[in-house]
Design a protein around this motif. Structure first.
Motif, PDB file in Angstrom:
ATOM      1  N   SER A   6      69.762  56.729 -16.729  1.00  0.00           N
ATOM      2  CA  SER A   6      69.691  58.154 -16.414  1.00  0.00           C
ATOM      3  C   SER A   6      68.478  58.404 -15.521  1.00  0.00           C
ATOM      4  O   SER A   6      67.468  57.701 -15.612  1.00  0.00           O
ATOM      5  CB  SER A   6      69.594  58.986 -17.698  1.00  0.00           C
ATOM      6  N   GLY A  99      69.391  56.242 -22.699  1.00  0.00           N
ATOM      7  CA  GLY A  99      69.267  56.507 -21.269  1.00  0.00           C
ATOM      8  C   GLY A  99      69.211  55.280 -20.391  1.00  0.00           C
ATOM      9  O   GLY A  99      69.076  55.407 -19.165  1.00  0.00           O
ATOM     10  N   ALA A 194      73.319  61.280 -20.071  1.00  0.00           N
ATOM     11  CA  ALA A 194      72.946  62.024 -18.869  1.00  0.00           C
ATOM     12  C   ALA A 194      73.655  63.366 -18.825  1.00  0.00           C
ATOM     13  O   ALA A 194      73.052  64.406 -18.503  1.00  0.00           O
ATOM     14  CB  ALA A 194      73.279  61.204 -17.616  1.00  0.00           C
ATOM     15  N   HIS A 199      70.875  65.228 -16.825  1.00  0.00           N
ATOM     16  CA  HIS A 199      70.319  64.233 -15.925  1.00  0.00           C
ATOM     17  C   HIS A 199      71.395  63.712 -14.973  1.00  0.00           C
ATOM     18  O   HIS A 199      72.599  63.838 -15.218  1.00  0.00           O
ATOM     19  CB  HIS A 199      69.758  63.044 -16.704  1.00  0.00           C
ATOM     20  N   ALA A 201      72.531  59.993 -12.929  1.00  0.00           N
ATOM     21  CA  ALA A 201      72.625  58.610 -13.392  1.00  0.00           C
ATOM     22  C   ALA A 201      72.842  57.693 -12.189  1.00  0.00           C
ATOM     23  O   ALA A 201      73.359  58.113 -11.153  1.00  0.00           O
ATOM     24  CB  ALA A 201      73.739  58.432 -14.400  1.00  0.00           C
TER      25      ALA A 201
END
Length: 203
Positions: A6, A99, A194, A199, A201
């Motif tokens: 991420s 992540g 993510a 987020h 990625a």
């Protein structure tokens, strides 16, 4: 090695902008449509035979070697692409977990093993280009359903995929101790993380 992590959404959008500004035509190392058509014709046929010298291992035949060469030819190994990869990796979380997913293998490429195990149609549903991708948060959310459809396998399809990964890792490489389950589950875990946290990625 194949890494999926991420990345803060703002960083992804900045990197995407710079990447577009610096983009240049990538060299074509092979007949991509022709090789995809060939791979499709081989999708249901095994490219490996059981090893006679090592129990539980496999030997790659000429089709497996050709498929591996095709995956390698599709990757952008230019200095510009490698610089972008290095910059992206600097933004990844420091620890493996929700992540960050990392797959390593002796003498074999983990993404190639996954692609062989999934087959052509499923592989082409994954984001990016044969394991390389850079998605902002909106793109992660948009592509997550296709990734879930591709990687959430149970029963016979999952057993077949695990066997395919094992064949590639032992026939094209030398890694009988690989974690085939994590190769299926890890990338999806990161993309779900993510999407949940807003987020981007990258792979």
């Amino acid at each position: 090695m194949w890494i999926v992590g991420s990345v803060p959404d703002r960083q992804v959008r900045n990197l995407q902008s710079v990447s577009v500004q610096n983009s240049a035509p990538e060299p074509v190392h092979c007949d991509v449509p022709g090789e995809l058509a060939w791979w499709r014709s081989k999708a249901r046929a095994s490219m490996f035979t059981p090893s006679t010298s090592s129990a539980g291992a496999w030997n790659a035949d000429e089709d497996a070697l050709r498929l591996g060469a095709f995956f390698n030819a599709c990757r952008d190994d230019s200095d510009r692409a490698q610089e972008l990869r290095d910059t992206v990796m600097d933004q990844f979380p420091s620890d493996i977990g929700e992540g960050l997913f990392v797959a390593t293998a002796r003498k074999a490429d983990p993404f190639s093993a996954l692609a062989y195990a999934l087959g052509i149609d499923a592989t082409l549903r994954l984001p990016g280009r044969f394991g390389d991708f850079l998605l902002d948060a909106e793109q992660v959310r948009a592509q997550l359903p296709a990734v879930e459809e591709t990687l959430v396998l149970t029963g016979t399809p999952r057993r077949d995929a695990i066997e395919g990964i094992h064949a590639w890792m032992t026939g094209s490489g030398d890694d009988p101790a690989h974690d085939a389950d994590e190769l299926l589950d890890g990338p999806l875990r990161v993309l779900r993380h993510a999407a949940r946290t807003g987020h981007g990625a990258a792979g």
